[in-house]
Enzyme design. Structure first.
Site, mmCIF file in Angstrom:
data_model
loop_
_atom_site.group_PDB
_atom_site.id
_atom_site.type_symbol
_atom_site.label_atom_id
_atom_site.label_comp_id
_atom_site.label_asym_id
_atom_site.label_seq_id
_atom_site.Cartn_x
_atom_site.Cartn_y
_atom_site.Cartn_z
ATOM 1 N N ARG A 45 34.534 27.925 26.626
ATOM 2 C CA ARG A 45 34.729 28.005 28.089
ATOM 3 C C ARG A 45 33.954 29.171 28.703
ATOM 4 O O ARG A 45 33.342 29.028 29.757
ATOM 5 C CB ARG A 45 36.215 28.132 28.428
ATOM 6 C CG ARG A 45 37.010 26.866 28.129
ATOM 7 C CD ARG A 45 38.492 27.076 28.346
ATOM 8 N NE ARG A 45 38.948 28.128 27.446
ATOM 9 C CZ ARG A 45 39.963 28.951 27.706
ATOM 10 N NH1 ARG A 45 40.645 28.855 28.823
ATOM 11 N NH2 ARG A 45 40.311 29.884 26.845
ATOM 12 N N ASN A 95 40.798 24.216 29.007
ATOM 13 C CA ASN A 95 41.227 23.564 27.774
ATOM 14 C C ASN A 95 42.240 22.479 28.102
ATOM 15 O O ASN A 95 43.054 22.640 29.010
ATOM 16 C CB ASN A 95 41.884 24.570 26.827
ATOM 17 C CG ASN A 95 40.886 25.453 26.117
ATOM 18 O OD1 ASN A 95 39.715 25.131 26.012
ATOM 19 N ND2 ASN A 95 41.361 26.578 25.628
#
EC number: 3.6.1.7
Length: 91
Positions: free
Chosen positions: A18, A36
């Site tokens: 990320r 996520n």
């Protein structure tokens, strides 16, 4: 301008995916979010210029994280998606 939703599968959680995605987005001027998912995938909402989006999608497919490994990316254009003003990691 393109608005694209992606669901990225593979080794994409716990490997800095990320945060590396945010770095790539910032470099290319892409706005949106990355988060996520409970199933182990990562979801990305992205908004940006056509050429930048092509580069962004390719970098996601190649995994922006050296420790990550992308096995599948579901890509959907979404013209109704919000127009973000920055790129954020949301969870």
């Amino acid at each position: 301008m393109r608005k694209v939703r992606m669901n990225v599968q593979g080794r994409v959680q716990g490997v800095g995916f990320r945060y590396m995605t945010k770095m790539v987005a910032d470099e290319l001027g892409i706005h949106g979010t990355v988060r996520n998912e409970d199933d182990g995938s990562v979801s990305i909402e992205s908004f940006g210029e056509d050429d930048a989006m092509v580069q962004f999608i390719q970098k996601i497919k190649d995994s922006p994280s050296p420790a990550g490994r992308v096995t599948y990316v579901d890509i959907q254009e979404d013209p109704l998606m919000e127009e973000y003003t920055s790129f954020k990691v949301t969870n």
